[in-house]
Write an enzyme that holds these catalytic residues in place. Sequence first.
Site, PDB file in Angstrom:
ATOM      1  NE  ARG A 184      70.656  21.175  61.930  1.00 41.66           N
ATOM      2  CZ  ARG A 184      70.573  20.049  62.244  1.00 41.66           C
ATOM      3  NH1 ARG A 184      70.153  18.822  62.508  1.00 41.66           N
ATOM      4  NH2 ARG A 184      71.768  19.807  63.999  1.00 41.66           N
ATOM      5  CE  LYS A 185      75.695  21.808  56.885  1.00 41.50           C
ATOM      6  NZ  LYS A 185      75.837  20.892  56.934  1.00 41.50           N
ATOM      7  CB  THR A 186      75.875  29.056  62.146  1.00 36.08           C
ATOM      8  OG1 THR A 186      76.281  27.513  63.532  1.00 36.08           O
ATOM      9  CG2 THR A 186      75.745  30.078  63.508  1.00 36.08           C
TER      10      THR A 186
END
Length: 378
Positions: A184-186
């Site tokens: 879910r993080k970049t």
Amino acid sequence: MLRLSIPSIDESVIEAVNAVLRSGQLVYGVQGQRFEAVLQEFLGVRHAILVSSGTAALHLALVALGIGAGDAVLIPDFTFPATGNVVRLVGANPVFVDVNPSTYCVTPESVAAAIDAWRGPQKLRAFIPVHEFGHPADMEALLPLVRYHGLKVVEDAACALGATERGKACGTHGDIGCWSLHPRKTLTTGEGGILSTDDDALAAKLRLLRNHGMVRQPQGIRFDEPGYNLRLTDIQSAMGLAQFPRLPHWINQRRVLSADYRKALTPMVSAGLMTLPANHLGHSWQTFMIVLSGEIDRATLIDKLAKGGVEANLGAQCLSMQPAFKDVRPVPLTTHASQLFKHGLALPFCESYGPQQVAQVANLLETLLLTPGTCRPT
Ligand SMILES: *Cc1c(COP(=O)(O)O)cnc(C)c1O
């Protein structure tokens, strides 16, 4: 279905992983060391230390700083629960701090209010600011305040790889910084985390705790203290390394997307249906969370959005409203945190989305919110 976010995994990443699989060196090794060197340069720190998750990073940080039973730790009441869980896991107590309703981060005022109201019996020892969704917490104002009270600072920059404040990377202002590499993080390695510090002794301690308390010497290995095994694999590091050159471009794309959303949602903001997240030049935009007006039924809206092909979800949790923390009452009350938890809505957001996705989301929102009786009372 337009997904909330999709990780950017191209063929070069798959090739890099294949090469590691063929090499036979799977656990932390050359790839991990290379990835750490790249991160040190990018973050401008003396030490970047890879671990198995953002939660592992936060947990190790508290252990390395000696935070434990009898201690209290200031944390925002609006965050992902891992920020609070790790405090509990080391035997300390969380002290909840309210957040700003548009940056979603703690402020010097809310931190000062929580410190003033604190009556113990535990001793306030540390502070974990969260750069929520990639918005930089105001470290320049927060640091002198918490240092005055002798607190250690562990930054939860889980969402904020690539975010900056006055040119300095978020996560590098305090004693230890923590990032997550969750999908879910970049930037993602499947699961993964990063620790950073400029303190050589602290870095040595973190490396020891990451790897069984083991020290390598010419004479052989030695075990200096009980440690964990929280290493990142070289398979994962190869993923991170292969994606890394594109990170600045991705952050840029995300900044453009946030501006597109801002423009597309303005009519609904003017109509009093929602408020938008605060903008900040250094924001890394891991998540774009709007706040719905109180009369809108969020559960129904999420359901109708899904039926219309758009995935949306609540942004983060109000920890003091979760069963895991039901024994901790915030003083003063964390009104904004509970409002953000009840009315926040995270919209589809990632570097591969553009004006077309923004239009799809905005049009559907408009249809649902402006049709009386659909998601709000007539
Ligand atoms: C994602 C996240 C974490 C946890 O990271 P994991 O890598 O999933 O363990 C912690 N804090 C915040 C604010 C996060 O967003």
